[in-house]
Design a protein around this motif. Structure first.
Motif, PDB file in Angstrom:
ATOM      1  N   SER A  12       0.830  -1.196   0.000  1.00 50.56           N
ATOM      2  CA  SER A  12       0.000   0.000   0.000  1.00 50.56           C
ATOM      3  C   SER A  12       0.865   1.247   0.000  1.00 50.56           C
ATOM      4  O   SER A  12       1.904   1.290   0.661  1.00 50.56           O
ATOM      5  CB  SER A  12      -0.900   0.009   1.237  1.00 50.56           C
ATOM      6  OG  SER A  12      -1.586   1.233   1.325  1.00 50.56           O
ATOM      7  N   LEU A  13       0.426   2.268  -0.716  1.00 49.77           N
ATOM      8  CA  LEU A  13       1.148   3.534  -0.707  1.00 49.77           C
ATOM      9  C   LEU A  13       0.689   4.444   0.426  1.00 49.77           C
ATOM     10  O   LEU A  13       1.303   5.470   0.687  1.00 49.77           O
ATOM     11  CB  LEU A  13       0.945   4.250  -2.045  1.00 49.77           C
ATOM     12  CG  LEU A  13       1.474   3.520  -3.268  1.00 49.77           C
ATOM     13  CD1 LEU A  13       1.116   4.301  -4.515  1.00 49.77           C
ATOM     14  CD2 LEU A  13       2.952   3.300  -3.179  1.00 49.77           C
ATOM     15  N   ASN A  14      -0.397   4.072   1.098  1.00 57.25           N
ATOM     16  CA  ASN A  14      -0.954   4.920   2.151  1.00 57.25           C
ATOM     17  C   ASN A  14      -0.526   4.526   3.547  1.00 57.25           C
ATOM     18  O   ASN A  14      -0.752   5.276   4.486  1.00 57.25           O
ATOM     19  CB  ASN A  14      -2.483   4.893   2.080  1.00 57.25           C
ATOM     20  CG  ASN A  14      -2.994   5.442   0.774  1.00 57.25           C
ATOM     21  OD1 ASN A  14      -2.425   6.373   0.226  1.00 57.25           O
ATOM     22  ND2 ASN A  14      -4.045   4.854   0.268  1.00 57.25           N
ATOM     23  N   ARG A  15       0.046   3.354   3.706  1.00 53.97           N
ATOM     24  CA  ARG A  15       0.467   2.884   5.023  1.00 53.97           C
ATOM     25  C   ARG A  15       1.961   2.637   5.018  1.00 53.97           C
ATOM     26  O   ARG A  15       2.507   2.149   4.036  1.00 53.97           O
ATOM     27  CB  ARG A  15      -0.246   1.588   5.378  1.00 53.97           C
ATOM     28  CG  ARG A  15      -1.722   1.750   5.568  1.00 53.97           C
ATOM     29  CD  ARG A  15      -2.319   0.443   6.047  1.00 53.97           C
ATOM     30  NE  ARG A  15      -1.889  -0.652   5.197  1.00 53.97           N
ATOM     31  CZ  ARG A  15      -2.707  -1.485   4.592  1.00 53.97           C
ATOM     32  NH1 ARG A  15      -3.993  -1.353   4.724  1.00 53.97           N
ATOM     33  NH2 ARG A  15      -2.233  -2.453   3.836  1.00 53.97           N
ATOM     34  N   SER A  37       8.517   9.639  -0.012  1.00 53.75           N
ATOM     35  CA  SER A  37       7.376   9.873  -0.898  1.00 53.75           C
ATOM     36  C   SER A  37       6.386  10.865  -0.298  1.00 53.75           C
ATOM     37  O   SER A  37       5.648  11.521  -1.020  1.00 53.75           O
ATOM     38  CB  SER A  37       6.662   8.563  -1.215  1.00 53.75           C
ATOM     39  OG  SER A  37       5.963   8.082  -0.081  1.00 53.75           O
ATOM     40  N   ILE A  38       6.384  10.989   1.018  1.00 58.80           N
ATOM     41  CA  ILE A  38       5.518  11.970   1.675  1.00 58.80           C
ATOM     42  C   ILE A  38       6.144  13.356   1.592  1.00 58.80           C
ATOM     43  O   ILE A  38       5.524  14.311   1.152  1.00 58.80           O
ATOM     44  CB  ILE A  38       5.270  11.576   3.142  1.00 58.80           C
ATOM     45  CG1 ILE A  38       4.515  10.252   3.199  1.00 58.80           C
ATOM     46  CG2 ILE A  38       4.515  12.668   3.883  1.00 58.80           C
ATOM     47  CD1 ILE A  38       4.422   9.671   4.580  1.00 58.80           C
ATOM     48  N   THR A  75      -6.919  12.544   5.912  1.00 60.89           N
ATOM     49  CA  THR A  75      -6.451  11.269   5.350  1.00 60.89           C
ATOM     50  C   THR A  75      -5.701  10.459   6.360  1.00 60.89           C
ATOM     51  O   THR A  75      -5.309  10.850   7.372  1.00 60.89           O
ATOM     52  CB  THR A  75      -5.542  11.490   4.119  1.00 60.89           C
ATOM     53  OG1 THR A  75      -4.453  12.310   4.496  1.00 60.89           O
ATOM     54  CG2 THR A  75      -6.325  12.093   2.994  1.00 60.89           C
TER      55      THR A  75
END
Length: 75
Positions: A12-15, A37-38, A75
């Motif tokens: 996952s790119l969100n976790r 990436s953040i 988010t």
């Protein structure tokens, strides 16, 4: 036949990547890429502790900036 992945969280790119106690070197690299990436400046803060938060007063944000911050916070 499905192959078992050694990471419990998936891709996952969100976790952030989950460290399950094995293969620290690979987890460390994945964690660095995730943080980069953040925001690239965050990794510098993590490694160098070069960030001192300052309280800003009388900051005026435009509606677009407020909307962006609201979206990021949700988010």
């Amino acid at each position: 036949m499905a192959h078992k992945v050694s990471f419990g969280e998936g891709a996952s790119l969100n976790r952030p990547p989950l460290f399950c106690g094995v293969n620290y070197q690979l987890w460390c690299i994945r964690m660095k890429f995730f943080v980069d990436s953040i925001d690239r400046k965050i990794w510098d803060v993590i490694t160098n502790c070069s960030f001192i938060p300052l309280l800003e007063t009388n900051v005026v944000l435009s509606k677009n900036e407020k909307d962006h911050l609201d979206c990021v916070a949700n988010t």
